[in-house]
Design a protein around this motif. Structure first.
Motif, short mmCIF file in Angstrom:
data_model
loop_
_atom_site.label_atom_id
_atom_site.label_comp_id
_atom_site.label_asym_id
_atom_site.label_seq_id
_atom_site.Cartn_x
_atom_site.Cartn_y
_atom_site.Cartn_z
N PRO A 36 0.66 -1.35 0.00
CA PRO A 36 0.02 0.08 0.03
C PRO A 36 0.86 1.29 0.10
O PRO A 36 0.84 1.95 0.99
N LYS A 39 -0.51 4.92 -3.48
CA LYS A 39 -1.43 5.89 -3.03
C LYS A 39 -0.90 6.95 -1.81
O LYS A 39 -1.06 8.14 -2.20
N ARG A 40 -0.23 6.15 -1.15
CA ARG A 40 0.52 6.98 0.13
C ARG A 40 1.21 8.11 -0.60
O ARG A 40 1.41 9.37 0.10
N TYR A 41 2.17 7.60 -1.49
CA TYR A 41 3.07 8.57 -1.92
C TYR A 41 2.61 9.31 -3.38
O TYR A 41 3.57 9.56 -3.89
N TYR A 42 1.47 9.36 -3.40
CA TYR A 42 0.88 10.10 -4.58
C TYR A 42 1.10 9.67 -6.02
O TYR A 42 0.63 10.43 -6.96
N ASP A 45 -1.90 9.39 -7.82
CA ASP A 45 -2.47 10.46 -8.14
C ASP A 45 -2.20 11.00 -9.76
O ASP A 45 -2.82 11.71 -9.84
#
Lengths: 165, 327
Positions: A36, A39-42, A45
């Motif tokens: 995981p 998402k945590r580290y963009y 995105d």
């Protein structure tokens, strides 16, 4: 090293080499996506990379990539064993890469087994195969990077030349 | 019903314990009761009166497993990573949803039963899937499934990445920050605590005892036994009351089966769902795609070898040596 001329043994060799590199990259990407972190580290995105945060999708893609990699590995091994070995020998770096690929396939195979209904392993063994799978892949990348930089080949002519893989 | 009531479960456990003593091979009575099968539970929704005795029993039986986080929590990087903290005096007492301190809660649904408006109360907790995505997809091996059908998360191994919650069809596991292994690794950069959920009192089941929620229920809402028997009993009950079953096929089959007098679609419309409050919708088998792709993986090497043989044969037919002259 008598002759370092890089030559193609098979007409399809450039396609095989490109497929191998693309598949390894895809496997590494979808493999890391099982943790995981995208998402945590963009990273997920970034437009077009949102799929990296979808666990079921990346998991299925990893399985699909593994199937294609197995086709490729089996094809190359069979062509070598049935035909090419008469004239060519595997280089030392090829043997290292084959051993690492084998280790990746075996540890990945255990992970696939664990995911089948009715099969479970101890937490220690599960962690071992997860970490070993990741470590072997990282080693393969290092050896692969060295092979590109130092122009290591997979095959060498039994008589003289080193052959491009 | 064969071995599903509390009394018969314990009787079976006692018999198994005696047999184990006799053979000098002690083994968990619960496993013996299951006869090597997975244990499943049947929840007869009609019987539940919403007294929350099961909720309290769950909290008592599992309180030692509850997190005692260290404060202050490590500062997270990047800042978008938020702490999940249920350890406050008030939040610890929350009972109307799943939390790291509340692994079972009662969900209310006001529906029409036989023309009468009735409020059904439904005990909700982990479904204990037969092929649990949480256990399969945990990248760290912290979540796993036991042979007796229990899906559990090892609090000593979990890093709190929350992947198990994301892949769970019911989003069951709940996170508590400030506790667990991640504190000893890279607390700022990876992990965020530990995920908690119902482990069906595995420590009791291993000893041949009942899970606390089943033992404490004054109405006998839940029964436990080998899955095959539980499924048969669920069908018998559903047929008798003209009811409906949930959990038999959801996500490929779970070890928690609900029987309701009204369709689950109606209950789903009536319950409050959201974080910590799972739905009752139909769920397709989330791991089915992986199982199909496993078959593809088995065929793949054969396909590769066949292609190679074809390639070599074609080369021979056209008079070219596959290992031709280097180009």
């Amino acid at each position: 090293m008598k002759n370092t001329t890089r030559v193609a043994v098979l007409p399809e060799q450039p396609v095989l080499a490109a497929s191998y590199r693309v598949l390894l990259f895809a496997m590494a990407l979808t493999g890391v996506a099982q943790m995981p972190i995208f998402k945590r580290y963009y990273i997920a995105d970034i437009p077009g990379l949102g799929w990296l945060a979808k666990y079921y999708l990346t998991h299925a893609l990893h399985y699909l990539g593994a199937s294609l990699l197995l086709v490729l590995v089996a094809y190359c091994m069979a062509v070598y064993l049935l035909s090419l070995r008469k004239r060519y020998v595997l280089t030392g770096s090829a043997l290292v890469r084959i051993a690492l690929l084998g280790a990746i396939v075996v540890t990945g195979g255990f992970r696939v087994l664990k995911n089948l209904p009715g099969i479970s392993f101890s937490p220690g063994f599960t962690q071992f195969i997860d970490i070993a799978h990741l470590s072997f892949m990282m080693l393969l990348f290092l050896v692969g990077a060295a092979a590109v930089l130092l122009r290591w080949t997979w095959l060498a002519d039994r008589n003289a030349a080193r052959i491009e893989a | 019903m064969t071995s599903m009531s509390r009394r018969s479960f314990l009787k079976g456990g006692l018999a198994a314990a005696c047999a184990a003593c006799a053979s000098q091979l002690p083994k968990p009575a619960g496993a013996a009761v299951a006869g090597g099968q997975e244990l499943a539970t049947l929840i007869d929704i009609r019987r539940c009166i919403g007294c929350e005795a099961c909720v309290e029993a769950c909290r008592d039986a599992n309180s030692e497993k509850y997190p005692e986080p260290e404060h202050p929590f490590p500062e997270m990087f990047p800042a978008r990573v938020k702490a999940s903290d249920w350890s406050g005096d008030e939040t610890r007492e929350v009972r109307d949803r799943l939390t790291p301190y509340n692994w079972l809660f009662i969900q209310d649904a006001t529906v029409m039963v036989n023309g009468e408006e009735t409020t059904l109360t439904i005990p909700r907790r982990c479904m204990h899937c037969q092929n649990p995505p949480c256990a399969n997809l945990c990248p760290w091996g912290a979540a796993r499934k036991l042979k007796n059908g229990i899906a559990l998360i090892d609090a000593d191994l979990c890093l709190g990445g929350k992947k198990c919650q994301v892949v769970c069809p019911w989003c069951i596991p709940q996170r508590q920050t400030g506790v667990g292994l991640y504190l000893d690794l890279l607390p700022r950069f990876a992990g965020n605590g530990v995920m908690y959920k119902c482990d069906r009192c595995h420590q009791l089941v291993e000893k041949g005892e009942l899970p606390a929620c089943i033992e404490a229920c004054p109405e006998g809402v839940q029964t436990i036994g080998p899955r095959e028997e539980i499924v048969r009993e669920a069908h018998r009950l559903a047929e008798r009351i003209g009811g409906y079953i949930y959990g038999e096929t959801e996500n490929g089959g779970t070890n928690t089966l609900y029987v309701s007098p009204v369709p689950f679609e109606e209950i789903e419309r009536a319950i409050e769902t959201g974080p910590g409050r799972p739905h009752l919708q139909p769920v397709e088998d989330r791991m089915a795609k992986a199982e199909n792709l496993t078959t593809a993986m088995l065929i793949a090497p054969v396909a590769g070898v066949a292609a190679a043989v074809g390639r070599i044969a074609k080369g021979l037919k056209s008079g070219q040596d596959t290992a031709g002259d280097p180009r």
